[in-house]
Design a protein around this motif. Structure first.
Motif, PDB file in Angstrom:
ATOM      1  N   ARG A 213     -11.899   4.946  -9.645  1.00 60.09           N
ATOM      2  CA  ARG A 213     -12.301   5.277  -8.290  1.00 60.09           C
ATOM      3  C   ARG A 213     -13.702   5.874  -8.291  1.00 60.09           C
ATOM      4  O   ARG A 213     -14.029   6.701  -9.152  1.00 60.09           O
ATOM      5  CB  ARG A 213     -11.316   6.272  -7.670  1.00 60.09           C
TER       6      ARG A 213
ATOM      7  N   GLY B 266      -7.529   0.641 -12.835  1.00 56.01           N
ATOM      8  CA  GLY B 266      -8.712   0.681 -11.998  1.00 56.01           C
ATOM      9  C   GLY B 266      -9.250   2.083 -11.848  1.00 56.01           C
ATOM     10  O   GLY B 266      -8.513   3.072 -11.912  1.00 56.01           O
TER      11      GLY B 266
ATOM     12  N   TRP C 125     -13.227  -4.758  -5.427  1.00 57.62           N
ATOM     13  CA  TRP C 125     -13.023  -3.405  -4.911  1.00 57.62           C
ATOM     14  C   TRP C 125     -11.910  -3.390  -3.862  1.00 57.62           C
ATOM     15  O   TRP C 125     -11.637  -4.393  -3.224  1.00 57.62           O
ATOM     16  CB  TRP C 125     -14.291  -2.890  -4.232  1.00 57.62           C
ATOM     17  N   SER C 126     -11.333  -2.221  -3.681  1.00 55.10           N
ATOM     18  CA  SER C 126     -10.480  -1.974  -2.524  1.00 55.10           C
ATOM     19  C   SER C 126     -10.791  -0.570  -2.016  1.00 55.10           C
ATOM     20  O   SER C 126     -11.185   0.308  -2.785  1.00 55.10           O
ATOM     21  CB  SER C 126      -8.993  -2.103  -2.877  1.00 55.10           C
TER      22      SER C 126
ATOM     23  N   LYS D 162     -11.825   1.785  -5.000  1.00 58.43           N
ATOM     24  CA  LYS D 162     -11.175   1.577  -6.297  1.00 58.43           C
ATOM     25  C   LYS D 162     -11.638   0.249  -6.878  1.00 58.43           C
ATOM     26  O   LYS D 162     -11.593  -0.778  -6.196  1.00 58.43           O
ATOM     27  CB  LYS D 162      -9.658   1.560  -6.134  1.00 58.43           C
TER      28      LYS D 162
ATOM     29  N   ASN E 175     -10.684  -2.511  -9.019  1.00 57.34           N
ATOM     30  CA  ASN E 175      -9.395  -3.004  -9.487  1.00 57.34           C
ATOM     31  C   ASN E 175      -9.477  -3.543 -10.909  1.00 57.34           C
ATOM     32  O   ASN E 175     -10.566  -3.862 -11.407  1.00 57.34           O
ATOM     33  CB  ASN E 175      -8.890  -4.086  -8.528  1.00 57.34           C
TER      34      ASN E 175
END
Length: 323
Positions: A4, A2, A279-280, A312, A314
């Motif tokens: 950023r 992933g 996303w995270s 991030k 993923n």
């Protein structure tokens, strides 16, 4: 693996309280316009963008969602037209700091033109603008710029005035992935209109299956008081970057209209970075809320603080490039 990216949203603030115009009779309009103009000049956008740029440069976001990214013009017949383009002023200050951005998309909202009490004309164009960092490997493959079908209508000087608002979006190709970023500023004066505008986004540009980020001033308190709008986004599957990765209350609104209040009066969280579909959130910060962030003349950089988040993307599972 992933990747950023950093996102930032910030309401730049027109620089004046326009409420006195809403109660003015036709005869009172020129004097009220002069009062609003004096406050706009006193809050000094040319000075404030230096503080805005300093805070933005500290985060170096890949994407910036700006609200109240105005163009204000003062037409002085015996002199010249003075233009304050908030975005161009900000881009210039960021460039001085070695960080270059370009406009990726913008929605042109309501326009207004009124005489002041000195024979001048004051013009305003309200915009929301998405910026993207130059010289990156982020490729815009599509942009859309729209106004809402539902907008608030008020009376100014005895005449109806529609406060047109909207949204803009970009679809971005990055390392084999496609994701969408939406920027918006929803109506603060009518919960019903605000919720309708939110639903236009949720049923329109946000109704997708691939990764999505929404930036903006939703004018809806995250604690659930006031309007239902924030809850509509959460019910639609969005996650809140501040809840996932922020520390503390994360208040973003609001300083006094003259930006001179001694102690910060931020006591509500209405500006958001929301995300879904892959996303995270790794980190979230508020910017422009500390005493050190004020201008050299003591002004807060805006009546809002901004929000920054590192997200991030993923590893790909099953992105669908379709609405």
């Amino acid at each position: 693996m992933g990747g950023r990216l950093t996102f930032l949203t910030w309401n730049m603030y027109l620089g004046a309280d326009t409420a006195p115009l809403f109660t003015a009779t036709p005869e009172q309009i020129p004097q009220r316009v002069s009062e609003v103009l004096r406050q706009f000049l006193a809050t000094n956008i040319r000075s404030r963008v230096k503080s805005l740029a300093r805070e933005i440069a500290s985060k170096k976001p890949d994407f910036i969602g700006l609200q109240e990214a105005e163009i204000v013009q003062i037409v002085i017949p015996s002199f010249r037209t003075i233009t304050f383009d908030f975005v161009q002023l900000l881009l210039k200050e960021l460039s001085k700091r070695g960080i270059c951005y370009e406009i990726a998309a913008q929605n042109r909202n309501f326009t207004a033109e009124f005489p002041d009490s000195h024979g001048n004309i004051v013009r305003l164009l309200d915009r929301d603008v998405l910026l993207i960092r130059k010289n990156s490997c982020l490729q815009i493959i599509q942009k859309v710029e729209e106004n809402f079908n539902t907008n608030l209508v008020v009376t100014i000087g005895g005449q109806p005035f529609e406060i047109v608002r909207g949204w803009s979006s970009i679809d971005v190709y990055w390392h084999g992935r496609i994701f969408r970023v939406i920027n918006t500023h929803l109506e603060p004066l009518s919960p019903t209109v605000q919720a309708a505008q939110a639903m236009e986004i949720l049923n329109g540009p946000a109704n997708i299956q691939y990764p999505l980020v929404v930036l903006g001033d939703l004018n809806s308190n995250a604690d659930g008081t006031g309007t239902p709008t924030y809850g509509l986004f959460i019910a639609a599957g969005f996650q809140d970057a501040w809840l996932e990765a922020g520390i503390g209350p994360g208040f973003t609104c609001c300083q006094d209209a003259d930006l001179l209040n001694n102690i910060s009066e931020l006591n509500a969280r209405i500006d958001f970075i929301l995300f879904k579909n892959g996303w995270s959130a790794l980190k979230a910060d508020v910017v422009g809320e500390d005493q050190k962030d004020r201008t050299s003349t003591g002004l807060w950089p805006s009546d809002h603080a901004g929000v920054s988040a590192v997200l991030k993307l993923n590893p790909k599972t099953d992105d669908h490039w379709s609405n």
